[in-house]
Design a protein around this motif. Structure first.
Motif, mmCIF file in Angstrom:
data_model
loop_
_atom_site.group_PDB
_atom_site.id
_atom_site.type_symbol
_atom_site.label_atom_id
_atom_site.label_comp_id
_atom_site.label_asym_id
_atom_site.label_seq_id
_atom_site.Cartn_x
_atom_site.Cartn_y
_atom_site.Cartn_z
ATOM 1 N N LYS A 296 9.410 37.770 -43.334
ATOM 2 C CA LYS A 296 9.537 39.037 -42.617
ATOM 3 C C LYS A 296 10.585 39.939 -43.256
ATOM 4 C CE LYS A 296 10.381 37.247 -38.544
ATOM 5 N NZ LYS A 296 10.275 35.826 -38.928
ATOM 6 N N GLN A 297 11.393 39.405 -44.188
ATOM 7 C CA GLN A 297 12.352 40.235 -44.904
ATOM 8 C C GLN A 297 11.661 41.135 -45.924
ATOM 9 O OE1 GLN A 297 15.809 38.239 -46.490
ATOM 10 N NE2 GLN A 297 15.852 36.741 -44.832
ATOM 11 N N ILE A 298 10.370 40.904 -46.170
ATOM 12 C CA ILE A 298 9.592 41.759 -47.062
ATOM 13 C C ILE A 298 9.112 42.958 -46.248
ATOM 14 C CG2 ILE A 298 7.604 41.888 -48.605
ATOM 15 C CD1 ILE A 298 7.699 38.801 -48.725
ATOM 16 N N LYS A 299 9.373 44.157 -46.738
ATOM 17 C CA LYS A 299 8.920 45.352 -46.042
ATOM 18 C C LYS A 299 7.395 45.380 -46.036
ATOM 19 C CE LYS A 299 9.348 50.372 -45.987
ATOM 20 N NZ LYS A 299 9.867 51.565 -46.680
ATOM 21 N N GLY A 300 6.797 45.490 -44.856
ATOM 22 C CA GLY A 300 5.351 45.489 -44.721
ATOM 23 C C GLY A 300 4.809 44.186 -44.177
ATOM 24 N N GLY B 299 -1.137 29.546 -47.594
ATOM 25 C CA GLY B 299 -0.413 28.643 -48.500
ATOM 26 C C GLY B 299 0.767 29.286 -49.191
ATOM 27 N N PHE B 300 1.329 30.385 -48.643
ATOM 28 C CA PHE B 300 2.481 31.068 -49.223
ATOM 29 C C PHE B 300 3.647 30.966 -48.247
ATOM 30 C CE2 PHE B 300 -0.081 32.580 -52.555
ATOM 31 C CZ PHE B 300 -1.289 33.011 -52.023
ATOM 32 N N TYR B 301 4.723 30.300 -48.707
ATOM 33 C CA TYR B 301 5.887 30.073 -47.846
ATOM 34 C C TYR B 301 7.177 30.611 -48.454
ATOM 35 C CZ TYR B 301 2.800 26.664 -45.558
ATOM 36 O OH TYR B 301 1.753 26.064 -44.913
ATOM 37 N N HIS B 302 7.170 30.931 -49.750
ATOM 38 C CA HIS B 302 8.426 31.244 -50.446
ATOM 39 C C HIS B 302 8.296 32.553 -51.217
ATOM 40 C CE1 HIS B 302 9.859 27.212 -49.461
ATOM 41 N NE2 HIS B 302 8.659 26.778 -49.860
ATOM 42 N N PHE B 303 9.477 33.213 -51.405
ATOM 43 C CA PHE B 303 9.520 34.492 -52.112
ATOM 44 C C PHE B 303 9.053 34.349 -53.558
ATOM 45 C CE2 PHE B 303 11.193 36.510 -48.619
ATOM 46 C CZ PHE B 303 12.432 36.062 -48.209
ATOM 47 N N ASP B 304 9.426 33.204 -54.227
ATOM 48 C CA ASP B 304 9.084 33.078 -55.646
ATOM 49 C C ASP B 304 7.583 32.942 -55.855
ATOM 50 O OD1 ASP B 304 9.835 29.530 -56.146
ATOM 51 O OD2 ASP B 304 8.916 30.607 -54.486
ATOM 52 N N GLY C 166 -4.583 46.898 -49.306
ATOM 53 C CA GLY C 166 -3.711 47.746 -50.116
ATOM 54 C C GLY C 166 -2.250 47.691 -49.758
ATOM 55 N N ARG C 167 -1.865 46.892 -48.763
ATOM 56 C CA ARG C 167 -0.464 46.875 -48.333
ATOM 57 C C ARG C 167 0.438 46.219 -49.379
ATOM 58 N NH1 ARG C 167 1.328 45.613 -42.256
ATOM 59 N NH2 ARG C 167 0.818 47.821 -42.182
ATOM 60 N N ILE C 168 -0.084 45.260 -50.139
ATOM 61 C CA ILE C 168 0.753 44.536 -51.115
ATOM 62 C C ILE C 168 1.287 45.499 -52.163
ATOM 63 C CG2 ILE C 168 0.759 42.717 -52.864
ATOM 64 C CD1 ILE C 168 -1.467 41.342 -51.274
ATOM 65 N N GLU C 169 0.407 46.312 -52.732
ATOM 66 C CA GLU C 169 0.837 47.245 -53.774
ATOM 67 C C GLU C 169 1.523 48.468 -53.177
ATOM 68 O OE1 GLU C 169 -2.304 46.348 -57.375
ATOM 69 O OE2 GLU C 169 -2.763 47.976 -55.999
ATOM 70 N N ARG C 170 1.103 48.877 -51.984
ATOM 71 C CA ARG C 170 1.714 50.055 -51.371
ATOM 72 C C ARG C 170 3.191 49.826 -51.069
ATOM 73 N NH1 ARG C 170 -1.694 50.630 -47.640
ATOM 74 N NH2 ARG C 170 -0.605 49.724 -45.862
ATOM 75 N N ASP C 171 3.531 48.655 -50.553
ATOM 76 C CA ASP C 171 4.926 48.329 -50.243
ATOM 77 C C ASP C 171 5.617 47.570 -51.363
ATOM 78 O OD1 ASP C 171 4.009 47.727 -46.800
ATOM 79 O OD2 ASP C 171 4.834 49.523 -47.718
ATOM 80 N N TRP D 62 5.322 44.372 -52.730
ATOM 81 C CA TRP D 62 5.842 43.066 -52.330
ATOM 82 C C TRP D 62 6.413 42.302 -53.522
ATOM 83 C CZ3 TRP D 62 1.798 40.554 -48.490
ATOM 84 C CH2 TRP D 62 1.672 41.382 -47.368
ATOM 85 N N VAL D 63 5.730 42.386 -54.670
ATOM 86 C CA VAL D 63 6.143 41.591 -55.836
ATOM 87 C C VAL D 63 7.556 41.967 -56.265
ATOM 88 C CG1 VAL D 63 5.642 41.091 -58.250
ATOM 89 C CG2 VAL D 63 3.768 41.256 -56.603
ATOM 90 N N LYS D 64 7.858 43.273 -56.325
ATOM 91 C CA LYS D 64 9.194 43.722 -56.735
ATOM 92 C C LYS D 64 10.245 43.281 -55.725
ATOM 93 C CE LYS D 64 11.771 47.876 -57.999
ATOM 94 N NZ LYS D 64 11.703 49.350 -58.141
ATOM 95 N N GLN D 65 9.928 43.408 -54.431
ATOM 96 C CA GLN D 65 10.875 42.976 -53.405
ATOM 97 C C GLN D 65 11.168 41.483 -53.522
ATOM 98 O OE1 GLN D 65 10.416 44.601 -49.295
ATOM 99 N NE2 GLN D 65 8.532 45.520 -50.086
ATOM 100 N N CYS D 66 10.097 40.674 -53.734
ATOM 101 C CA CYS D 66 10.274 39.223 -53.774
ATOM 102 C C CYS D 66 11.022 38.770 -55.018
ATOM 103 C CB CYS D 66 8.916 38.531 -53.676
ATOM 104 S SG CYS D 66 8.194 38.637 -52.030
ATOM 105 N N LYS D 67 10.920 39.509 -56.113
ATOM 106 C CA LYS D 67 11.700 39.160 -57.301
ATOM 107 C C LYS D 67 13.196 39.254 -57.009
ATOM 108 C CE LYS D 67 8.302 40.307 -60.863
ATOM 109 N NZ LYS D 67 7.939 41.230 -61.969
ATOM 110 N N THR D 68 13.576 40.258 -56.224
ATOM 111 C CA THR D 68 14.985 40.398 -55.830
ATOM 112 C C THR D 68 15.382 39.330 -54.827
ATOM 113 O OG1 THR D 68 14.879 42.791 -56.191
ATOM 114 C CG2 THR D 68 16.672 41.969 -54.814
#
Length: 275
Positions: A200-204, A217-222, A243-248, A250-256
């Motif tokens: 939930k710390q990921i925007k969106g 099957g996704f539990y972790h940011f990495d 389209g929410r993944i690319e709009r918000d 997610w990949v860039k947020q999770c890398k941080t």
């Protein structure tokens, strides 16, 4: 004009506006914040009811702006207002006579004459002419300046050994596995030791979307940080809102977040300002 009819019309419009605001709140809570339909509908209904009650009180109490005949300031016999009072023209003063103007002009001319008489051209100071003739003759010669001393060269023994560069790692990172033909990213049957990350710390990503990601099957940011384009499309097909993944992003947020960093949104979640 019918005062009751105007107020009734104003109240109806305020109730319509309050209902529209409640509907917008319901849609935002359901579609954007991902609340359940019942919770969103209840809160939207409360907002609509409050708007329908408060708006008429605020906006319709003085909606007509009319004043009854015979009231103060209206009708025959009423006292004139400040706006009706016309300013009277100022009476011309008689203090400035031709004689006074003549005296003033004479005094001004006398003062100017005395000032010009007191100003005299400046006198040359003693030795000024001689000094002006010698301008440009004084120069600093290069040989007069003491040569700057160069620091003595350090002995070879005093020199510090150059820092050794770290040896190149044989394999800094293992190459990522190729993307599956159907685009499915690597999945986990359960969270790793230590528990799942707070997605939930990921925007969106709201509580409902976090549950969907865990079920996939996704539990972790990495995991999310490593998604490629084809894998993003695979996950997007299985989400309710496309389209929410690319709009918000997610990949860039999770890398941080995967490196232990934080984003503005994740800090708000940790403080409890979002959920």
């Amino acid at each position: 004009m019918n005062h009751a009819g105007s107020k009734t019309s104003c109240a109806m419009w305020c109730m319509i506006i309050g209902g529209a605001i409640g509907l917008i709140a319901f849609l935002l809570l359901w579609l954007v914040i991902d609340w359940s339909v019942l919770s969103s509908l209840m809160l939207g209904g409360v907002i609509a009811a409050v708007g329908a009650v408060v708006f008429p009180i605020v906006f319709c109490s003085n909606s007509t702006g009319l004043v009854e005949p015979g009231s103060a300031g209206v009708g025959p016999g009423s006292a004139p207002t400040a706006a009706d009072a016309k300013p009277k023209a100022a009476a011309p003063t008689t203090s400035s006579t031709p004689a006074a103007a003549a005296n003033t002009a004479t005094a001004t001319t006398t003062a100017a004459a005395s000032t010009s008489a007191s100003v005299q051209p400046s006198k040359f100071l003693a030795g000024e002419a001689e000094l002006s003739e010698k301008k440009g003759e004084w120069k600093y010669e290069a040989e007069d300046k003491p040569a700057a001393k160069k620091p003595a060269a350090k002995k070879a023994a005093d020199k510090k050994p150059a820092a050794k560069k770290p040896a190149a790692k044989s394999a800094v990172k293992a190459k990522a596995a190729p993307v599956a033909k159907d685009g499915q990213p690597p999945l986990l049957s359960k969270a790793r030791d230590g528990g799942a990350d707070d997605l939930k710390q990921i925007k969106g990503v709201g509580p409902g979307l976090e549950k969907t990601l865990n079920e996939l099957g996704f539990y972790h940011f990495d995991q999310i940080a490593g998604w490629r384009k084809k894998e993003i499309a695979w996950v997007d097909e299985r989400l309710k809102f496309k389209g929410r993944i690319e709009r918000d992003d997610w990949v860039k947020q999770c890398k941080t977040l995967a490196k232990g960093g934080a984003t503005e949104f994740s800090n708000r979640v940790k403080k409890g300002d979002v959920y």
